[in-house]
Design a protein around this motif. Sequence first.
Motif, short mmCIF file in Angstrom:
data_model
loop_
_atom_site.label_atom_id
_atom_site.label_comp_id
_atom_site.label_asym_id
_atom_site.label_seq_id
_atom_site.Cartn_x
_atom_site.Cartn_y
_atom_site.Cartn_z
N HIS A 28 0.87 -1.23 -0.01
CA HIS A 28 0.10 -0.08 0.05
C HIS A 28 0.87 1.38 0.16
O HIS A 28 0.29 2.25 -0.20
CB HIS A 28 -1.03 0.00 1.16
CG HIS A 28 -2.28 -0.98 1.21
ND1 HIS A 28 -3.22 -1.22 0.26
CD2 HIS A 28 -1.75 -2.17 2.14
CE1 HIS A 28 -3.80 -2.42 0.52
NE2 HIS A 28 -3.29 -3.03 1.59
N CYS A 29 2.11 1.21 0.28
CA CYS A 29 2.87 2.57 0.30
C CYS A 29 3.86 2.42 -0.74
O CYS A 29 4.66 3.62 -0.76
CB CYS A 29 3.70 2.34 1.75
SG CYS A 29 2.62 2.33 3.34
N SER A 30 3.94 1.55 -2.06
CA SER A 30 4.91 1.94 -2.83
C SER A 30 4.94 2.84 -3.86
O SER A 30 5.51 3.16 -4.87
CB SER A 30 5.22 0.52 -3.50
OG SER A 30 5.49 -0.45 -2.49
N LYS A 31 3.33 3.56 -3.95
CA LYS A 31 3.38 4.43 -4.87
C LYS A 31 3.97 5.72 -4.81
O LYS A 31 4.04 5.97 -3.66
CB LYS A 31 1.59 4.59 -5.02
CG LYS A 31 0.81 3.46 -5.67
CD LYS A 31 -0.56 3.84 -5.90
CE LYS A 31 -1.40 2.51 -6.19
NZ LYS A 31 -0.83 2.19 -7.61
N ILE A 39 4.63 6.55 -0.13
CA ILE A 39 6.11 7.19 0.00
C ILE A 39 7.12 6.74 -1.00
O ILE A 39 8.20 7.01 -1.11
CB ILE A 39 6.59 6.63 1.38
CG1 ILE A 39 6.70 5.30 1.70
CG2 ILE A 39 5.74 7.30 2.54
CD1 ILE A 39 7.21 4.85 2.80
N GLY A 40 6.61 6.01 -1.99
CA GLY A 40 7.63 5.55 -3.19
C GLY A 40 8.14 4.17 -2.95
O GLY A 40 8.18 3.62 -1.74
N PRO A 41 8.54 3.53 -3.97
CA PRO A 41 9.10 2.00 -3.75
C PRO A 41 10.31 1.72 -3.16
O PRO A 41 10.45 0.95 -2.25
CB PRO A 41 9.28 1.60 -5.10
CG PRO A 41 9.45 2.81 -5.95
CD PRO A 41 8.50 3.79 -5.26
N VAL A 42 11.25 2.88 -2.97
CA VAL A 42 12.45 2.82 -2.30
C VAL A 42 12.22 2.99 -0.93
O VAL A 42 12.71 2.08 0.04
CB VAL A 42 13.31 3.85 -2.80
CG1 VAL A 42 14.72 4.07 -1.97
CG2 VAL A 42 13.82 3.74 -4.17
N TRP A 195 8.13 -0.58 -12.78
CA TRP A 195 8.52 -2.12 -12.29
C TRP A 195 8.87 -1.91 -10.87
O TRP A 195 8.76 -3.11 -10.24
CB TRP A 195 9.61 -2.29 -13.13
CG TRP A 195 11.01 -1.93 -13.30
CD1 TRP A 195 11.61 -0.80 -13.50
CD2 TRP A 195 11.94 -2.19 -12.18
NE1 TRP A 195 12.85 -0.50 -13.23
CE2 TRP A 195 13.03 -1.53 -12.33
CE3 TRP A 195 11.95 -3.40 -11.38
CZ2 TRP A 195 14.26 -1.89 -11.69
CZ3 TRP A 195 13.37 -3.47 -10.67
CH2 TRP A 195 14.31 -2.60 -10.90
N LYS A 196 9.35 -0.76 -10.37
CA LYS A 196 9.92 -1.16 -9.14
C LYS A 196 8.57 -1.11 -8.10
O LYS A 196 8.55 -1.75 -6.95
CB LYS A 196 10.81 0.24 -8.74
CG LYS A 196 12.03 0.32 -9.01
CD LYS A 196 12.82 1.39 -8.83
CE LYS A 196 14.12 1.42 -9.27
NZ LYS A 196 15.02 2.55 -8.97
N GLU A 197 7.61 -0.01 -8.38
CA GLU A 197 6.30 -0.38 -7.64
C GLU A 197 5.73 -1.89 -7.82
O GLU A 197 5.13 -2.53 -6.89
CB GLU A 197 5.42 0.62 -8.14
CG GLU A 197 3.99 0.64 -7.46
CD GLU A 197 3.13 1.74 -7.85
OE1 GLU A 197 1.95 1.52 -8.00
OE2 GLU A 197 3.49 2.67 -8.28
N SER A 201 5.21 -4.79 -4.77
CA SER A 201 3.74 -5.42 -4.68
C SER A 201 4.01 -6.92 -4.85
O SER A 201 3.22 -7.72 -3.83
CB SER A 201 2.66 -4.87 -5.82
OG SER A 201 1.60 -5.49 -5.89
N LYS A 202 4.83 -7.36 -5.88
CA LYS A 202 4.95 -8.71 -5.81
C LYS A 202 5.83 -9.44 -4.82
O LYS A 202 5.33 -10.50 -4.25
CB LYS A 202 5.64 -9.05 -7.06
CG LYS A 202 4.86 -8.83 -8.39
CD LYS A 202 3.62 -9.36 -8.68
CE LYS A 202 3.22 -8.93 -10.01
NZ LYS A 202 2.00 -9.78 -10.39
#
Length: 248
Positions: A28-31, A39-42, A195-197, A201-202
């Motif tokens: 839920h926080c990777s966007k 907050i982004g994928p990193v 792809w990082k997001e 998720s994966k």
Amino acid sequence: MAQAQKDQENPLLNILINVLAPVLILSHCSKEVGKFYHIGPVWAMTAALALPLGYGIWHFINHKKLNIFSCVGLGAILLTGLITIYLWSSEAAKPHVALIFGLKEAIQPLLLGSLFLITHRTPSPLFRTFIYNESIFDIRNIEKVIAEKESHPDYEALIWKSTLLFFGSFCISAILNMGLAYYFLGDLTPSTPDWKEVYNSKVAQITGWGFLVIGAPLMLVGGYILFTMIGGLKKLTGLDTDRLMVPR
């Protein structure tokens, strides 16, 4: 009693911090934009890894001892972080992401299972700690009868067979974990947008399902091992089930 309760690790807290919280953060926080918690994928990956790592350090500081399963878990967390750094070192997703992550997922149960074999001849075998222990079996009485009947070789063979069966359950988990990685990450290619997001998720899905994939074989094989141990001990000792087990 109070000290024993203090020293005992809370399994629900363990699951929450090591499994559920990282899954929720990665899911839920990777966007990059949208909600305040996007907050982004990193940073999402950083937070997901920092929680169990921080908990492991806190547990060691408070309990002043290493838990072998916690150590393996922390090793897996650090390995996940290193693999993620490697995969994210380029703008596009690297090829063979599923293979790389799948190998990491397979290593953890294989390492855990191997520890049962490695410690078999030591003074503190893991099998006796987690399966054949004094909270379940009346080991003192069993071994007294075994000594009287001079059945120690057969007794050790039964324990070794059960240890191998338990190791086999970890091997099944390793294969299933590899399959999960290919199932969830197999379509991640250099052309995948955001792809990082997607990767985060994966990974969250693999983490959640992996908990079940490792737990289910262990529970099934553990139940079978208890059944075979009781049957084998009955033949070796002549004791009935009530005298083999610790009274409840």
